[in-house]
Design a protein around this motif. Structure first.
Motif, PDB file in Angstrom:
ATOM      1  N   ARG A 199      -3.766 -17.494   3.280  1.00  0.00           N
ATOM      2  CA  ARG A 199      -3.080 -16.290   3.737  1.00  0.00           C
ATOM      3  C   ARG A 199      -4.093 -15.178   4.000  1.00  0.00           C
ATOM      4  O   ARG A 199      -5.074 -15.059   3.268  1.00  0.00           O
ATOM      5  CB  ARG A 199      -2.060 -15.821   2.687  1.00  0.00           C
ATOM      6  N   LEU A 200      -3.834 -14.407   5.028  1.00  0.00           N
ATOM      7  CA  LEU A 200      -4.639 -13.214   5.295  1.00  0.00           C
ATOM      8  C   LEU A 200      -3.885 -11.998   4.776  1.00  0.00           C
ATOM      9  O   LEU A 200      -2.661 -11.905   4.934  1.00  0.00           O
ATOM     10  CB  LEU A 200      -4.929 -13.075   6.790  1.00  0.00           C
ATOM     11  N   ILE A 201      -4.602 -11.088   4.160  1.00  0.00           N
ATOM     12  CA  ILE A 201      -3.977  -9.953   3.493  1.00  0.00           C
ATOM     13  C   ILE A 201      -4.637  -8.658   3.932  1.00  0.00           C
ATOM     14  O   ILE A 201      -5.731  -8.657   4.499  1.00  0.00           O
ATOM     15  CB  ILE A 201      -4.068 -10.082   1.961  1.00  0.00           C
ATOM     16  N   ARG A 202      -3.970  -7.567   3.633  1.00  0.00           N
ATOM     17  CA  ARG A 202      -4.506  -6.248   3.975  1.00  0.00           C
ATOM     18  C   ARG A 202      -4.372  -5.287   2.806  1.00  0.00           C
ATOM     19  O   ARG A 202      -4.364  -4.065   2.996  1.00  0.00           O
ATOM     20  CB  ARG A 202      -3.796  -5.667   5.198  1.00  0.00           C
ATOM     21  N   GLY A 203      -4.262  -5.831   1.595  1.00  0.00           N
ATOM     22  CA  GLY A 203      -4.090  -4.940   0.467  1.00  0.00           C
ATOM     23  C   GLY A 203      -4.399  -5.600  -0.860  1.00  0.00           C
ATOM     24  O   GLY A 203      -4.892  -6.734  -0.912  1.00  0.00           O
ATOM     25  N   PRO A 204      -4.078  -4.891  -1.945  1.00  0.00           N
ATOM     26  CA  PRO A 204      -4.465  -5.354  -3.282  1.00  0.00           C
ATOM     27  C   PRO A 204      -3.729  -6.626  -3.704  1.00  0.00           C
ATOM     28  O   PRO A 204      -2.595  -6.877  -3.282  1.00  0.00           O
ATOM     29  CB  PRO A 204      -4.064  -4.192  -4.192  1.00  0.00           C
ATOM     30  N   VAL A 205      -4.381  -7.378  -4.563  1.00  0.00           N
ATOM     31  CA  VAL A 205      -3.742  -8.526  -5.200  1.00  0.00           C
ATOM     32  C   VAL A 205      -3.816  -8.401  -6.725  1.00  0.00           C
ATOM     33  O   VAL A 205      -3.476  -9.343  -7.428  1.00  0.00           O
ATOM     34  CB  VAL A 205      -4.373  -9.861  -4.757  1.00  0.00           C
ATOM     35  N   ALA A 206      -4.264  -7.253  -7.205  1.00  0.00           N
ATOM     36  CA  ALA A 206      -4.366  -7.070  -8.658  1.00  0.00           C
ATOM     37  C   ALA A 206      -4.134  -5.606  -8.999  1.00  0.00           C
ATOM     38  O   ALA A 206      -4.282  -4.724  -8.151  1.00  0.00           O
ATOM     39  CB  ALA A 206      -5.732  -7.525  -9.169  1.00  0.00           C
ATOM     40  N   ASP A 207      -3.749  -5.375 -10.252  1.00  0.00           N
ATOM     41  CA  ASP A 207      -3.531  -4.012 -10.728  1.00  0.00           C
ATOM     42  C   ASP A 207      -3.889  -3.979 -12.213  1.00  0.00           C
ATOM     43  O   ASP A 207      -3.883  -5.012 -12.898  1.00  0.00           O
ATOM     44  CB  ASP A 207      -2.069  -3.602 -10.518  1.00  0.00           C
ATOM     45  N   VAL A 208      -4.193  -2.769 -12.693  1.00  0.00           N
ATOM     46  CA  VAL A 208      -4.447  -2.583 -14.121  1.00  0.00           C
ATOM     47  C   VAL A 208      -3.521  -1.491 -14.643  1.00  0.00           C
ATOM     48  O   VAL A 208      -3.216  -0.534 -13.940  1.00  0.00           O
ATOM     49  CB  VAL A 208      -5.921  -2.206 -14.407  1.00  0.00           C
ATOM     50  N   ARG A 209      -3.064  -1.653 -15.856  1.00  0.00           N
ATOM     51  CA  ARG A 209      -2.189  -0.661 -16.486  1.00  0.00           C
ATOM     52  C   ARG A 209      -2.115  -0.974 -17.982  1.00  0.00           C
ATOM     53  O   ARG A 209      -2.008  -2.135 -18.357  1.00  0.00           O
ATOM     54  CB  ARG A 209      -0.784  -0.721 -15.866  1.00  0.00           C
ATOM     55  N   GLY A 210      -2.161   0.076 -18.788  1.00  0.00           N
ATOM     56  CA  GLY A 210      -2.045  -0.124 -20.224  1.00  0.00           C
ATOM     57  C   GLY A 210      -3.177  -0.931 -20.816  1.00  0.00           C
ATOM     58  O   GLY A 210      -3.034  -1.530 -21.875  1.00  0.00           O
ATOM     59  N   GLY A 211      -4.311  -0.940 -20.128  1.00  0.00           N
ATOM     60  CA  GLY A 211      -5.454  -1.705 -20.617  1.00  0.00           C
ATOM     61  C   GLY A 211      -5.400  -3.170 -20.240  1.00  0.00           C
ATOM     62  O   GLY A 211      -6.266  -3.945 -20.637  1.00  0.00           O
ATOM     63  N   GLY A 212      -4.387  -3.559 -19.464  1.00  0.00           N
ATOM     64  CA  GLY A 212      -4.227  -4.968 -19.094  1.00  0.00           C
ATOM     65  C   GLY A 212      -4.342  -5.173 -17.602  1.00  0.00           C
ATOM     66  O   GLY A 212      -4.470  -4.232 -16.816  1.00  0.00           O
ATOM     67  N   THR A 217      -0.876 -13.088  -6.553  1.00  0.00           N
ATOM     68  CA  THR A 217      -1.594 -13.738  -5.460  1.00  0.00           C
ATOM     69  C   THR A 217      -0.854 -13.506  -4.147  1.00  0.00           C
ATOM     70  O   THR A 217       0.343 -13.169  -4.148  1.00  0.00           O
ATOM     71  CB  THR A 217      -1.734 -15.242  -5.714  1.00  0.00           C
ATOM     72  N   PRO A 218      -1.523 -13.703  -3.018  1.00  0.00           N
ATOM     73  CA  PRO A 218      -0.845 -13.527  -1.728  1.00  0.00           C
ATOM     74  C   PRO A 218       0.389 -14.417  -1.590  1.00  0.00           C
ATOM     75  O   PRO A 218       1.305 -14.085  -0.839  1.00  0.00           O
ATOM     76  CB  PRO A 218      -1.926 -13.908  -0.710  1.00  0.00           C
ATOM     77  N   ALA A 219       0.433 -15.525  -2.331  1.00  0.00           N
ATOM     78  CA  ALA A 219       1.618 -16.395  -2.292  1.00  0.00           C
ATOM     79  C   ALA A 219       2.714 -15.906  -3.220  1.00  0.00           C
ATOM     80  O   ALA A 219       3.806 -16.478  -3.248  1.00  0.00           O
ATOM     81  CB  ALA A 219       1.217 -17.822  -2.658  1.00  0.00           C
ATOM     82  N   GLY A 220       2.446 -14.860  -4.010  1.00  0.00           N
ATOM     83  CA  GLY A 220       3.470 -14.286  -4.872  1.00  0.00           C
ATOM     84  C   GLY A 220       3.436 -14.738  -6.315  1.00  0.00           C
ATOM     85  O   GLY A 220       4.288 -14.340  -7.116  1.00  0.00           O
ATOM     86  N   THR A 221       2.474 -15.536  -6.698  1.00  0.00           N
ATOM     87  CA  THR A 221       2.371 -15.977  -8.087  1.00  0.00           C
ATOM     88  C   THR A 221       1.858 -14.835  -8.956  1.00  0.00           C
ATOM     89  O   THR A 221       0.867 -14.180  -8.613  1.00  0.00           O
ATOM     90  CB  THR A 221       1.413 -17.180  -8.194  1.00  0.00           C
ATOM     91  N   VAL A 222       2.546 -14.598 -10.068  1.00  0.00           N
ATOM     92  CA  VAL A 222       2.191 -13.491 -10.961  1.00  0.00           C
ATOM     93  C   VAL A 222       1.429 -14.043 -12.169  1.00  0.00           C
ATOM     94  O   VAL A 222       1.883 -14.983 -12.822  1.00  0.00           O
ATOM     95  CB  VAL A 222       3.446 -12.741 -11.435  1.00  0.00           C
ATOM     96  N   ILE A 223       0.276 -13.454 -12.440  1.00  0.00           N
ATOM     97  CA  ILE A 223      -0.545 -13.860 -13.582  1.00  0.00           C
ATOM     98  C   ILE A 223      -0.834 -12.606 -14.402  1.00  0.00           C
ATOM     99  O   ILE A 223      -1.515 -11.695 -13.930  1.00  0.00           O
ATOM    100  CB  ILE A 223      -1.863 -14.509 -13.119  1.00  0.00           C
ATOM    101  N   ASP A 224      -0.288 -12.547 -15.620  1.00  0.00           N
ATOM    102  CA  ASP A 224      -0.499 -11.402 -16.510  1.00  0.00           C
ATOM    103  C   ASP A 224      -1.411 -11.805 -17.667  1.00  0.00           C
ATOM    104  O   ASP A 224      -1.481 -12.978 -18.036  1.00  0.00           O
ATOM    105  CB  ASP A 224       0.829 -10.907 -17.081  1.00  0.00           C
ATOM    106  N   ASP A 225      -2.059 -10.809 -18.263  1.00  0.00           N
ATOM    107  CA  ASP A 225      -2.928 -11.098 -19.406  1.00  0.00           C
ATOM    108  C   ASP A 225      -2.248 -10.804 -20.744  1.00  0.00           C
ATOM    109  O   ASP A 225      -2.881 -10.850 -21.789  1.00  0.00           O
ATOM    110  CB  ASP A 225      -4.235 -10.311 -19.301  1.00  0.00           C
TER     111      ASP A 225
END
Lengths: 242, 271
Positions: A199-212, A217-225
């Motif tokens: 997939r080609l993208i034009r924006g972020p695929v990650a974020d940080v908040r609360g120290g985490g 992913t561009p396919a929509g899979t969510v990976i949290d720590d």
């Protein structure tokens, strides 16, 4: 207006554009909304592909005690690299997309975690002649088991200058136009609605908040720590095939 | 008969290679490069505010001392003198009441009090972000995709109370960022994440931008003992008091800086 296919044998340009808008042929970048195809545009082709499995070795847990910490260990860390591709020098460092077990991960993304934070990060380093997978790992109280990871790497063409003595060449299996800017010996990328290679993208695929950290992913899979407490939902992407 | 793989019509050009794979098909939107840009910039991630809390504990040690005071004391005692009594010269002793100033001492218990101080520094949670422009897109075109490689180095690294320098993963060379890139992480004892720093490259209003984000939880550093900070005696007459100011704890600076070069390809799909 109907689409118009036009070829200019002198310039070698071939275009499909909205009929009646001749400026779309002579100045395609300024009239992109009227252009369906123009051979002088720098279409993105795939120059090289890697598909394979890399066996990442086990990494031992840290055994070094911290004098301040009773039951915890100072982290061990290290790096290892694997050349995935070697290719002729294109004169520039190409772009590419690395797909990790079917997902496009951000740069330096964790691909394995054990315990609270023993982790293995991967990234791809490009040179003018090679693509090199780099692992950065660190362990705390927990070891990292050996891990087989399937990688796909697509190395793209960059902008291609006009060259050669043929302005326009069409054979049953190859098309060269705009004096070499378009050459179907490269596999040109096309947008597809389903089952894309990447997939080609034009924006972020990650974020940080609360120290985490959260990866979407561009396919929509969510990976949290397990620490992240924000609401990042990802960025739309366009699926592509070659 | 050879099945020709070049097909064209006013609406479409379709080319397949010798083994039948499509290499060009204008009926599907195709990405093309609008422009490329190479831009260098710097970013400094800030530290978090912090404050000290001091905890004082007192240890007391008993000792004996002599408490002496001048007293006017009267008491019977034998007083002997050479003298003549009743015509007889001799050494005569009499038990008489005698009053006098005397240094009178008694044994008492005193206390030596030693005050120790430990310091705990607390760091505040912080969410921080900064946006910088990388490139304006020609004709203000709203790009459909960007490809980014990043090279650079960390020029200053933050440290934490437990493990020292934050974990950084940026090596030398041009690295694919793929939308975002993780720059730094830090972990508490046992490994739970408490700090993450990333950057994301994106398109907004015809401009390619990079957003740097830092997020950290509130944490307490380790408690640091700074030993005895004062000594005093009970009663005060038994020693000279000693006082030192409460020392500050070690301060861990979370600030990090990077010099980065972005190699960006900006593109759009044809219709």
């Amino acid at each position: 207006m109907p689409k118009k296919l036009f070829a200019n044998g002198v310039s070698g340009d071939v275009a499909i554009y909205e009929g009646g808008h001749e400026a779309a042929f002579t100045s395609p970048l300024a009239n992109l909304d009227k252009v369906y195809f123009h051979s002088s545009l720098d279409y993105v082709g795939v120059a090289h592909i890697y598909n394979g499995v890399i066996s990442h070795p086990a990494r031992a847990a840290s055994a070094e005690s911290d004098k301040y910490l009773v039951n915890n260990k100072r982290p061990l860390n290290g790096t290892q690299e694997w050349p995935l591709l070697s290719f002729p020098n294109a004169g520039y460092v190409p772009h590419g997309i690395l797909v990790v077990n079917g997902e496009q991960m951000p740069g330096a993304a964790p691909v394995q975690r054990n315990g609270a934070a023993s982790s293995r990060y991967i990234m791809l380093r490009m040179t003018q002649t090679s693509a090199i997978l780099r692992e950065h790992w660190h362990t705390f109280n927990d070891s990292l088991a050996a891990l087989n990871v399937t990688y796909s790497l697509y190395v793209f063409t960059g902008p291609i200058a006009q060259s050669g003595d043929k302005t326009l060449l069409i054979t049953p299996t190859q098309m060269i136009a705009s004096r070499g800017k378009l050459n179907t010996s490269y596999r040109y990328i096309r947008s597809v609605a389903a089952n894309p290679d990447f997939r080609l993208i034009r924006g972020p695929v990650a974020d940080v908040r609360g120290g985490g950290l959260r990866i979407v992913t561009p396919a929509g899979t969510v990976i949290d720590d397990g620490v992240y407490n924000g609401s990042f939902a990802g960025t739309p992407s366009k699926g592509c095939s070659i | 008969m050879l099945d020709l793989s070049f097909h064209t019509s006013p609406n479409r050009i379709l080319v397949k290679d010798a083994v039948g794979h499509t290499t060009l098909d204008t009926s599907q939107p195709m990405p093309h490069i609008l422009q490329t840009a190479t831009v260098s910039l710097s970013v400094s991630f800030p530290t978090s505010g912090s404050s000290n809390s001091h905890q004082h504990t007192t240890a007391s040690y008993m000792f004996n001392y002599q408490d002496c005071q001048m007293q006017y004391v009267c008491g019977y005692q034998n007083v002997c003198v050479w003298e003549t009594r009743n015509g007889v010269y001799g050494y005569y002793c009499d038990n008489v009441n005698v009053c006098e100033w005397k240094n009178v001492c008694t044994t008492k218990q005193g206390w030596r009090n030693e005050v120790s101080c430990s310091v705990l520094r607390s760091y505040q949670a912080r969410e921080w972000e900064q946006v910088q422009n990388i490139a304006s897109i020609i004709n203000g075109i709203d790009a459909d995709f960007i490809q980014v490689k990043v090279s650079g180095s960390r020029t200053a690294a933050g440290t934490d109370p437990w493990y020292g320098t934050f974990v950084g993963t940026l090596p030398a060379g041009e690295i694919l960022s793929q939308g975002s890139m993780i720059l730094e992480s830090a972990f508490q004892p046992g490994g739970a994440s408490w700090l993450r720093r990333i950057m994301s490259i994106y398109v907004e209003n015809g401009i390619v931008k990079v957003k740097f984000k830092s997020s950290n939880k509130a944490i307490n550093g380790r408690s640091e003992s700074n030993g005895v900070v004062s000594i005093y005696y009970d009663p005060p007459s038994q020693g000279t008091p000693v006082n030192y100011p409460d020392p500050a704890s070690s301060v861990f600076d979370f600030a990090s800086s990077f010099n980065l070069t972005f190699h960006v390809t900006i593109g759009k799909f044809t219709q």
